[in-house]
Design a protein around this motif. Structure first.
Motif, PDB file in Angstrom:
ATOM      1  N   THR A  76      -7.138  -2.839  -1.547  1.00 28.51           N
ATOM      2  CA  THR A  76      -6.216  -3.699  -0.809  1.00 28.51           C
ATOM      3  C   THR A  76      -6.533  -3.681   0.686  1.00 28.51           C
ATOM      4  O   THR A  76      -6.462  -4.714   1.351  1.00 28.51           O
ATOM      5  CB  THR A  76      -4.767  -3.244  -1.043  1.00 28.51           C
ATOM      6  OG1 THR A  76      -4.524  -3.159  -2.431  1.00 28.51           O
ATOM      7  CG2 THR A  76      -3.775  -4.198  -0.421  1.00 28.51           C
ATOM      8  N   ASN A 118       0.828  -1.216   0.000  1.00 22.41           N
ATOM      9  CA  ASN A 118       0.000   0.000   0.000  1.00 22.41           C
ATOM     10  C   ASN A 118       0.858   1.260   0.000  1.00 22.41           C
ATOM     11  O   ASN A 118       0.547   2.239  -0.687  1.00 22.41           O
ATOM     12  CB  ASN A 118      -0.923   0.010   1.217  1.00 22.41           C
ATOM     13  CG  ASN A 118      -2.045  -0.983   1.083  1.00 22.41           C
ATOM     14  OD1 ASN A 118      -2.369  -1.420  -0.013  1.00 22.41           O
ATOM     15  ND2 ASN A 118      -2.621  -1.351   2.206  1.00 22.41           N
ATOM     16  N   THR A 174      -5.231   1.062  -3.382  1.00 18.86           N
ATOM     17  CA  THR A 174      -4.905   0.913  -1.963  1.00 18.86           C
ATOM     18  C   THR A 174      -6.164   0.696  -1.139  1.00 18.86           C
ATOM     19  O   THR A 174      -6.171  -0.121  -0.210  1.00 18.86           O
ATOM     20  CB  THR A 174      -4.150   2.159  -1.468  1.00 18.86           C
ATOM     21  OG1 THR A 174      -2.928   2.264  -2.202  1.00 18.86           O
ATOM     22  CG2 THR A 174      -3.847   2.077   0.005  1.00 18.86           C
TER      23      THR A 174
END
Length: 133
Positions: free
Chosen positions: A66, A42, A63
């Protein structure tokens, strides 16, 4: 902003997480190490998004996905670890290999399944439960 600073930090985080996955035996510490590795990814995504000055902010959007996947992974992983701990009394990853059945059909956790245990006259745990009932 120099790209080297977040990249070096991400590499260090990823290496610490990789060491934790490979060296630890406790399942909770392994899950925490996987989270460190995901956070390193990230950090790289956001750093490259800022460095490339992407107008769509694709790195930041990825991100967020994720983070959502990591939250689901930690929820399911902790549920599995708690279930294993409740059944086994330990969250040791090396002992999880004992969950597989043996080719002869015996229970790998049963100390009395061998012929030596039966020859000594000791009953199996399932026979002890039937006798107690």
């Amino acid at each position: 902003m120099h790209l080297a600073y977040p990249a070096v930090l991400a590499v260090l985080l990823f290496c610490v997480g990789l060491y934790g996955v490979l060296a630890r035996r406790n399942a909770i510490l392994v899950l925490m190490s996987v989270e460190l590795m995901l956070n390193a990814v990230n950090l790289n995504l956001v750093a490259f998004d800022v460095w490339l000055r992407d107008k769509l902010h694709a790195g930041q959007a990825l991100t967020l996905f994720t983070i959502a996947v990591a939250a689901a992974e930690i929820g399911i992983g902790l549920a599995i670890v708690l279930l294993v701990y409740r059944n086994r009394g330990s969250s040791d990853v090396d002992r999880l290999r004992d969950l597989a059945e043996r080719p002869d059909g015996s229970d790998p956790n049963d100390d009395f399944t061998g012929d030596a245990g039966r020859a000594a006259g000791r009953p199996r745990p399932d026979q002890q439960a039937e006798a107690a009932a």
